[in-house]
Design a protein around this motif. Structure first.
Motif, mmCIF file in Angstrom:
data_model
loop_
_atom_site.group_PDB
_atom_site.id
_atom_site.type_symbol
_atom_site.label_atom_id
_atom_site.label_comp_id
_atom_site.label_asym_id
_atom_site.label_seq_id
_atom_site.Cartn_x
_atom_site.Cartn_y
_atom_site.Cartn_z
ATOM 1 N N VAL A 99 0.845 -1.206 0.000
ATOM 2 C CA VAL A 99 0.000 0.000 0.000
ATOM 3 C C VAL A 99 0.873 1.246 0.000
ATOM 4 N N MET A 100 1.897 1.263 0.846
ATOM 5 C CA MET A 100 2.762 2.441 0.911
ATOM 6 C C MET A 100 3.541 2.628 -0.381
ATOM 7 N N LEU A 101 4.060 1.560 -0.929
ATOM 8 C CA LEU A 101 4.842 1.686 -2.163
ATOM 9 C C LEU A 101 3.981 2.169 -3.328
ATOM 10 N N VAL A 102 2.699 1.805 -3.338
ATOM 11 C CA VAL A 102 1.792 2.237 -4.403
ATOM 12 C C VAL A 102 1.396 3.700 -4.232
ATOM 13 N N THR A 103 1.279 4.170 -2.985
ATOM 14 C CA THR A 103 0.803 5.536 -2.746
ATOM 15 C C THR A 103 1.905 6.592 -2.711
ATOM 16 N N MET A 104 3.161 6.193 -2.681
ATOM 17 C CA MET A 104 4.245 7.178 -2.555
ATOM 18 C C MET A 104 4.635 7.899 -3.838
ATOM 19 N N PRO A 105 4.583 7.274 -5.003
ATOM 20 C CA PRO A 105 5.053 7.990 -6.199
ATOM 21 C C PRO A 105 4.318 9.315 -6.419
#
Length: 140
Positions: A99-105
């Motif tokens: 979830v975090m990796l998807v929302t950070m960009p």
């Protein structure tokens, strides 16, 4: 003069997992709070823009559930059976890492900073759960 080593206690993996989930929640809360300061964020919220599209009861309920699970894991890591605890921590730790990796960009630096801390914390959850010590009394 020789200084005696500091005394310490051995913490069970359950306490480590619980503390990691609590730490993760603090980062989530601060990230969401600081996000309110991003120019235009409050105007968008007032206009009905939510984190995943237009605000609806369903989208807010889903977001509430998504954010409630880590808080619940701080407690569940202490009380559910060892086998269930281990697998919940591995599965949910990996899920929240994704979830975090998807929302950070494309996010602001504060969010990326907290996001990287959250990724490390959630991967530590997975690592501690994966390496859960074996032996001792069976309590499953």
């Amino acid at each position: 003069m020789k200084v005696a080593p500091l005394s310490d206690i051995k913490l069970h993996v359950r306490f480590k997992l619980s503390a990691l989930w609590a730490s993760l929640m603090f980062c989530y809360i601060y990230g969401d709070y600081f996000g309110l300061y991003v120019p235009g964020q409050l105007q968008g919220m007032l206009a009905g823009a939510g984190p995943v599209g237009p605000v609806s009861q369903g989208s807010l309920s889903g977001t509430a559930l998504l954010l409630a699970v880590p808080g619940l894991m701080a407690f569940l890591s202490l009380v559910v059976s060892p086998r269930l605890c281990r697998w919940l921590n591995i599965a949910l730790g990996l899920f929240y890492t994704a979830v975090m990796l998807v929302t950070m960009p494309g996010a602001w630096w504060f969010y990326i900073t907290l996001g990287m801390i959250e990724v490390v914390l959630s991967l530590l959850i997975v690592a501690y759960a994966w390496r859960w010590p074996r032996g001792g009394p069976i309590s499953d």
